[in-house]
Scaffold this motif. Structure first.
Motif, PDB file in Angstrom:
ATOM      1  N   SER A 132       0.828  -1.212   0.000  1.00  0.00           N
ATOM      2  CA  SER A 132       0.000   0.000   0.000  1.00  0.00           C
ATOM      3  C   SER A 132       0.855   1.252   0.000  1.00  0.00           C
ATOM      4  CB  SER A 132      -0.929   0.004   1.215  1.00  0.00           C
ATOM      5  OG  SER A 132      -0.167  -0.035   2.412  1.00  0.00           O
ATOM      6  N   GLU A 133       2.000   1.196   0.709  1.00  0.00           N
ATOM      7  CA  GLU A 133       2.860   2.372   0.763  1.00  0.00           C
ATOM      8  C   GLU A 133       3.517   2.643  -0.581  1.00  0.00           C
ATOM      9  OE1 GLU A 133       5.625   1.678   3.831  1.00  0.00           O
ATOM     10  OE2 GLU A 133       4.138   1.731   5.466  1.00  0.00           O
ATOM     11  N   SER A 134       3.941   1.593  -1.251  1.00  0.00           N
ATOM     12  CA  SER A 134       4.552   1.798  -2.560  1.00  0.00           C
ATOM     13  C   SER A 134       3.532   2.157  -3.626  1.00  0.00           C
ATOM     14  CB  SER A 134       5.302   0.529  -2.995  1.00  0.00           C
ATOM     15  OG  SER A 134       4.401  -0.557  -3.097  1.00  0.00           O
ATOM     16  N   ALA A 135       2.284   1.738  -3.421  1.00  0.00           N
ATOM     17  CA  ALA A 135       1.252   2.057  -4.417  1.00  0.00           C
ATOM     18  C   ALA A 135       0.904   3.525  -4.416  1.00  0.00           C
ATOM     19  CB  ALA A 135      -0.004   1.223  -4.160  1.00  0.00           C
ATOM     20  N   VAL A 136       1.158   4.217  -3.290  1.00  0.00           N
ATOM     21  CA  VAL A 136       0.864   5.638  -3.234  1.00  0.00           C
ATOM     22  C   VAL A 136       1.774   6.405  -4.190  1.00  0.00           C
ATOM     23  CG1 VAL A 136       0.862   7.673  -1.741  1.00  0.00           C
ATOM     24  CG2 VAL A 136       0.002   5.479  -0.885  1.00  0.00           C
ATOM     25  N   ASN A 137       3.043   6.007  -4.215  1.00  0.00           N
ATOM     26  CA  ASN A 137       4.010   6.697  -5.062  1.00  0.00           C
ATOM     27  C   ASN A 137       4.002   6.189  -6.501  1.00  0.00           C
ATOM     28  OD1 ASN A 137       4.868   8.171  -2.820  1.00  0.00           O
ATOM     29  ND2 ASN A 137       6.316   6.545  -2.223  1.00  0.00           N
ATOM     30  N   HIS A 138       3.673   4.916  -6.679  1.00  0.00           N
ATOM     31  CA  HIS A 138       3.704   4.324  -8.018  1.00  0.00           C
ATOM     32  C   HIS A 138       2.325   3.774  -8.335  1.00  0.00           C
ATOM     33  CE1 HIS A 138       5.230   2.402 -11.590  1.00  0.00           C
ATOM     34  NE2 HIS A 138       4.701   1.254 -11.190  1.00  0.00           N
ATOM     35  N   ARG A 139       1.688   4.308  -9.366  1.00  0.00           N
ATOM     36  CA  ARG A 139       0.343   3.877  -9.753  1.00  0.00           C
ATOM     37  C   ARG A 139       0.434   2.620 -10.589  1.00  0.00           C
ATOM     38  NH1 ARG A 139      -4.118   7.529 -13.007  1.00  0.00           N
ATOM     39  NH2 ARG A 139      -5.817   5.996 -12.938  1.00  0.00           N
ATOM     40  N   GLN A 140      -0.261   1.592 -10.137  1.00  0.00           N
ATOM     41  CA  GLN A 140      -0.235   0.325 -10.857  1.00  0.00           C
ATOM     42  C   GLN A 140      -1.157   0.392 -12.061  1.00  0.00           C
ATOM     43  OE1 GLN A 140      -1.277  -2.715  -8.092  1.00  0.00           O
ATOM     44  NE2 GLN A 140       0.601  -2.502  -6.876  1.00  0.00           N
ATOM     45  N   PRO A 141      -0.839  -0.333 -13.111  1.00  0.00           N
ATOM     46  CA  PRO A 141      -1.720  -0.331 -14.294  1.00  0.00           C
ATOM     47  C   PRO A 141      -3.050  -1.007 -13.985  1.00  0.00           C
ATOM     48  CG  PRO A 141       0.026  -1.961 -14.535  1.00  0.00           C
ATOM     49  CD  PRO A 141       0.365  -1.168 -13.300  1.00  0.00           C
ATOM     50  N   LEU A 142      -4.056  -0.594 -14.735  1.00  0.00           N
ATOM     51  CA  LEU A 142      -5.384  -1.145 -14.531  1.00  0.00           C
ATOM     52  C   LEU A 142      -5.440  -2.583 -14.999  1.00  0.00           C
ATOM     53  CD1 LEU A 142      -7.561   1.846 -15.775  1.00  0.00           C
ATOM     54  CD2 LEU A 142      -7.043   1.251 -13.409  1.00  0.00           C
ATOM     55  N   THR A 143      -6.219  -3.363 -14.288  1.00  0.00           N
ATOM     56  CA  THR A 143      -6.452  -4.734 -14.714  1.00  0.00           C
ATOM     57  C   THR A 143      -7.413  -4.742 -15.903  1.00  0.00           C
ATOM     58  OG1 THR A 143      -8.274  -4.978 -13.150  1.00  0.00           O
ATOM     59  CG2 THR A 143      -6.047  -5.566 -12.375  1.00  0.00           C
ATOM     60  N   GLU A 144      -7.603  -5.912 -16.461  1.00  0.00           N
ATOM     61  CA  GLU A 144      -8.478  -6.005 -17.637  1.00  0.00           C
ATOM     62  C   GLU A 144      -9.917  -5.671 -17.280  1.00  0.00           C
ATOM     63  OE1 GLU A 144      -9.527  -9.155 -21.222  1.00  0.00           O
ATOM     64  OE2 GLU A 144      -8.629  -9.869 -19.346  1.00  0.00           O
ATOM     65  N   ILE A 145     -10.374  -6.134 -16.125  1.00  0.00           N
ATOM     66  CA  ILE A 145     -11.762  -5.873 -15.729  1.00  0.00           C
ATOM     67  C   ILE A 145     -11.961  -4.384 -15.469  1.00  0.00           C
ATOM     68  CG2 ILE A 145     -13.549  -6.397 -14.031  1.00  0.00           C
ATOM     69  CD1 ILE A 145     -12.926  -8.663 -15.956  1.00  0.00           C
ATOM     70  N   GLU A 146     -10.984  -3.728 -14.860  1.00  0.00           N
ATOM     71  CA  GLU A 146     -11.105  -2.296 -14.599  1.00  0.00           C
ATOM     72  C   GLU A 146     -11.124  -1.492 -15.898  1.00  0.00           C
ATOM     73  OE1 GLU A 146      -8.835  -2.164 -10.253  1.00  0.00           O
ATOM     74  OE2 GLU A 146      -7.829  -1.467 -12.081  1.00  0.00           O
TER      75      GLU A 146
END
Length: 590
Positions: A234-248
């Motif tokens: 969760s801490e790393s996700a704040v700084n680095h935005r993960q790519p969207l999944t296929e469903i999203e």
């Protein structure tokens, strides 16, 4: 991979039941085994190439997958990888050609064109495959008359629960949900918005159902592991935005499609209700939005907005929208006929005949090839059975227009007032203002800016669409300039004629005033002459007046004193005395 597992299970069953095989059976089994190994090798190599993400590697992967499908045409994983590779390469038409049996509108066209109910049911059974291959196989086994009902046995609820928990999802809809997701995205990029909505929603529903069935088989450790991994990341996700999944990404695409369809529905409802400005506003939101829209969908919206412009009396905007429609879809007979009608309305007969001849060529090509233009999954604006009748009416219309051209009705009788949207008798300022607005809006450089907001199904279409749009924009701009010059000349002629009329009227009024002055001078001179000449008085009357006034031969008043001569003159005039008399003046002292 379900087909490979089924083939391996069948091989184990045959080997266990019949240990002694003939030479032909051994050869057939050996060939099947070699084919399976080759297909697996092709698929494995294609996976490695696809993982790189390079375009050249993807093309090589497609060749590997084609080789695998030539050996095993129903290999599920090879089909999925090929469809996703084509989608990644933006070859949407190839995806639609590959999975056209699953497009809802294509199935509706086939069902409407079927001759009997039996053919409809068979085609629907063949095309609509919402369940996997295993379920379909089971259904055929149940329906077959040769099945042995004594082989069935009752099972308890605990047995059913074990089967669900052990992975019953493998034999359900997981096998085919990728078809709907991939084909839905391809249909969205091709402009088939309704089909894309149906396919994406159905594929998303199948994918979520498959995920739920998979989650039932998961243990508690897997859930705790995912929770811990999410907490740590969760801490790393704040700084680095993960790519969207296929469903999203599918959810975002569905939301965008819903927005476009709602706006188009609102625009069509306003057009049907006669609220043309409201319809134009809704269509403009779609066509001038920040996010690009598919090529086919934009062509349809431009066609409908041209109808709204025509109903509102804005013919230049209507012709411009039809030009954009034909630039995006050159085979649109509806747009060609609509533009021919507009040209006939304003008096451009030659341009109208040219568009109708283009429509005739398209109809003749369809009748010659016995197939509509474009791919099979593309919606048809005109049914095939109606084309001969339309050709007859089209020929009669063209003959009428050619007769009008032979009679001399060419570009001389163009109604430029209707083209620009002005009334006859308008002023020079009104013409300049209307022409300035239209010229700034329909410049050839500016009129092709809609291409930047268009998402092309094929990148090769960009140059051809740009050339067609530029050519039609140049022709429209020339027509607009020609209309402005003609109206300017007519307004100048009208102003000159009006000036001549005013000058003639002023000259006539001046002549009349001069005649009146002359008559008044004559009348004055006559009256002056009559006043200067004394009127003759008879002698008897004169003697009587003299006797009455006490005047004899002496014309002077004797013994009469009056200081006020004006009073004397008034008294004399009252008596009608009109003769000169001598007056004696004497100096008096006060």
């Amino acid at each position: 991979m379900s087909s490979t597992s089924s083939s391996s299970s069948s091989y184990s069953s045959t080997s266990s039941t019949s240990p002694h095989l003939s030479s032909s059976e051994k050869r057939h089994w050996w060939l099947n085994l070699n084919t399976k190994k080759m297909v697996d090798r092709y698929v494995k190599e294609a996976k490695l190439m696809i993982s790189t993400g390079d375009q050249t590697e993807l093309n090589s992967a497609l060749s590997q997958l084609d080789a695998a499908l030539s050996l095993s045409p129903r290999h599920e994983l090879a089909l999925e990888l090929r469809a996703r590779s084509l989608l990644y390469l933006r070859r949407y038409k190839d995806v639609a050609d590959m999975l056209q049996d699953y497009i809802p509108s294509y199935k509706m066209d086939d069902s409407s064109g079927s001759s009997s109910d039996n053919s409809f049911h068979t085609s629907s059974r063949e095309r609509v495959k919402l369940l996997g291959s295993s379920s379909s196989n089971n259904s055929t086994e149940f329906d077959s008359p040769s099945c042995d009902y004594s082989s069935f046995k009752c099972f308890s609820v605990s047995d059913l629960k074990k089967r669900v928990l052990s992975g019953f999802h493998k034999n359900s809809d997981k096998e085919g949900h990728w078809r709907y997701l991939v084909l839905g995205q391809a249909c969205c990029h091709l402009g088939l918005m309704e089909d894309a909505m149906v396919l994406l929603q159905h594929g998303k529903r199948l994918a979520s159902a498959a995920f739920r069935r998979e989650s039932i088989c998961w243990s508690d450790d897997s859930f705790s592991f995912t929770v811990e991994s999410e907490a740590t990341s969760s801490e790393s996700a704040v700084n680095h935005r993960q790519p969207l999944t296929e469903i999203e990404s599918i959810s975002h695409l569905i939301a965008h499609i819903k927005l476009l369809l709602r706006r188009r529905a609102a625009a069509m409802a306003a057009l049907d209700a006669g609220l043309y400005s409201e319809s134009i506003r809704h269509f403009s939101k779609i066509l001038e939005g920040r996010r690009a829209a598919p090529q086919g969908f934009l062509a349809e919206c431009y066609l409908h907005r041209s109808v709204a412009f025509k109903s509102a009396g804005r013919l230049v905007e209507s012709i411009a929208d039809l030009n954009r429609t034909l630039a995006l879809d050159p085979s649109s007979t509806t747009a060609l006929q609509a533009r021919a009608g507009l040209f006939e309305m304003i008096g451009c007969i030659t341009d109208s005949v040219h568009d109708l001849e283009h429509v005739k060529l398209l109809y003749n090509s369809i009748l010659r090839d016995r197939t509509p233009a474009g791919p099979a999954w593309k919606p048809k604006s005109v049914p095939y059975r109606e084309i001969p009748g339309r050709l007859v009416t089209l020929g009669a219309k063209m003959n009428q227009l050619k007769q009008r051209i032979a009679m001399g009705e060419t570009g001389k009788n163009v109604d430029y007032y209707a083209l620009i949207g002005l009334k006859k008798g308008c002023s020079r300022s009104e013409l300049d203002r209307a022409h300035l607005l239209l010229a700034l809006k329909h410049k050839p450089e500016k009129s092709i800016s809609f291409i930047d907001r268009c998402e092309f199904s094929d990148e090769k279409d960009y140059d051809s669409v740009k050339d067609r749009a530029r050519m039609s924009a140049v022709l429209l701009y020339r027509l607009l300039q020609r209309g402005y010059t003609n109206l300017l000349a007519s307004i100048a002629q009208e102003a000159a004629a009006e000036g001549c009329k005013k000058a003639a009227l002023a000259l006539q009024q001046a002549h009349v005033q001069h005649q009146q002055q002359i008559e008044m001078q004559k009348h004055r001179t006559q009256t002056n002459k009559m006043d200067s000449e004394p009127s003759p008085v008879p002698n008897a009357e004169v003697d009587q007046t003299e006797d009455r006034l006490g005047l004899g031969n002496n014309f002077s008043f004797q013994g009469v004193f009056c200081r006020d001569l004006a009073t004397v003159g008034g008294l004399l005039s009252q008596t009608g005395f009109n003769r000169p008399i001598s007056v004696k003046f004497e100096a008096l002292s006060c």
